[in-house]
Design a protein around this motif. Sequence first.
Motif, short mmCIF file in Angstrom:
data_model
loop_
_atom_site.label_atom_id
_atom_site.label_comp_id
_atom_site.label_asym_id
_atom_site.label_seq_id
_atom_site.Cartn_x
_atom_site.Cartn_y
_atom_site.Cartn_z
N THR A 1 0.84 -1.19 0.00
CA THR A 1 0.00 0.00 0.00
C THR A 1 0.89 1.25 0.00
OG1 THR A 1 -1.40 -1.29 1.48
CG2 THR A 1 -2.05 1.00 1.10
N SER B 1 -3.75 5.59 1.18
CA SER B 1 -5.17 5.24 1.28
C SER B 1 -5.95 6.46 1.73
CB SER B 1 -5.39 4.12 2.29
OG SER B 1 -6.78 3.89 2.47
N GLY C 1 -10.62 0.70 5.38
CA GLY C 1 -9.80 1.31 4.34
C GLY C 1 -10.13 0.70 3.00
N PRO D 1 -7.49 2.82 -1.94
CA PRO D 1 -6.04 2.66 -1.97
C PRO D 1 -5.38 2.76 -3.34
CG PRO D 1 -7.04 0.50 -2.00
CD PRO D 1 -8.17 1.51 -2.13
N SER E 1 -7.29 -1.39 3.30
CA SER E 1 -6.10 -0.61 2.96
C SER E 1 -5.53 0.19 4.12
CB SER E 1 -6.41 0.32 1.79
OG SER E 1 -7.46 1.20 2.11
N CYS F 1 -4.94 7.35 -5.20
CA CYS F 1 -5.79 6.62 -4.25
C CYS F 1 -7.20 7.20 -4.18
CB CYS F 1 -5.15 6.54 -2.87
SG CYS F 1 -5.07 8.09 -1.97
#
Length: 362
Positions: A32, A35, A58, A61, A134, A159
Amino acid sequence: MQAAVMRANNVPLEIEEVAIDDPGPGEVLVKTAASGVCHSDLTVIEGGLPVPPPSILGHEPAGVVEAVGAGVTDFSPGDHVIGCLSSWCGVCKFCTGGRPYLCLTQFAGRPEGAAPRLTAANGDPILQFGNLSSFAEKMLSPERSLVKIRDDMPLDRACLIGCGVTTGLGAALNTVNIPAGASVAIIGCGGVGLAALQGARIVGAGQIIAVDAQAWKFNLAQKLGATHCVDASDVDPVAAVQEITGGGADFVFECIGLVSTVQQAVAMTGRGGTSVLVGVVPITQKVEISAADLTLQEKKITGSFMGSNRFRFDMPKYIDFYLDGRLHLDEMISSRLPLAEVNDAFDRMRRGEAARQVIVFE
Ligand SMILES: NC(=O)c1ccc[n+]([C@@H]2O[C@H](COP(=O)([O-])OP(=O)(O)OC[C@H]3O[C@@H](n4cnc5c(N)ncnc54)[C@H](O)[C@@H]3O)[C@@H](O)[C@H]2O)c1
Ligand SMILES: [Zn+2]
Ligand SMILES: [Zn+2]
């Protein structure tokens, strides 16, 4: 890896060490990079959407592919990707009918009996949210939850396209068909509303009215294309929009998810106009509206889920819009923060102090 775990509703997320499995068939492991923090994560924390703890939230992302599982042909290590909740199977009636964002199996996860993708330090499984989760240093997702993007697109802006931008922009570009010159009102100038507002500008809407209860948002809304701003903490927003438009807007996008603002949206929709419900009202609540108002004025109401997206087609296009200067994302980011400060981001969101907040990973 480090992840922010929701251990219970209505308490701060806990930063914990979590194990993530190796990619199985059709799965991709992503590091990742960033996010966004979407209000739907807060709605889950507050119990308004059914995602039982322990879980990792989350869902907005961007990142870089680290490894791929057996049979994955669309991605290779090093690819830059955006993740999206709208995983699609490709064979159900919605996928084959051209509306993959309504796919019947989009939240299915791994097959019954398979090992969990995410595991706590004590070995207990942790629920993955929408095949993404995320708020974690890595994500393990089906390849059909991801889209490859241009390498020259900065990931901390890419994102935003994962949820908020696709939801708002897609509501304006995909869910409804806004003729050039039509009047549009947007209720709620968070990440989703500001994207719907930009969609209205991109399609050439006439009046674009931003409604919010936080007057500090209006400078930003005007930069992004609002022609009028209405402070709902100061005036009656329904009367104000009716006055500006001469009877009600042709399209109204509700981008908050409150019973009261859904009612306002329908009320400020003009004769023959369309109310687009984008905000998610907590599933335990019902909205009372006048059926006669709909019938006699031929108003339409539609929901809009994830911007009615076909995200492998839409997201690269939205990135081109950004890199061409037509979609403004830099302005929408009110702060960048490390994962350890995720709870502060939700506090700022509750107080209405943020536009879009982005968690960035090392
Ligand atoms: N339909 C979908 O697929 C989808 C996808 C993502 C998010 N959402 C939903 O969209 C909504 C917006 O998400 P967001 O991340 O932009 O939220 P946000 O919290 O960033 O923005 C909400 C905005 O509404 C304003 N507001 C709050 N109460 C108000 C009131 N009474 N009157 C006027 N303005 C008010 C706030 O000041 C803020 O600007 C949420 O309900 C979220 O769950 C829906
Ligand atoms: Zn979201
Ligand atoms: Zn499907």
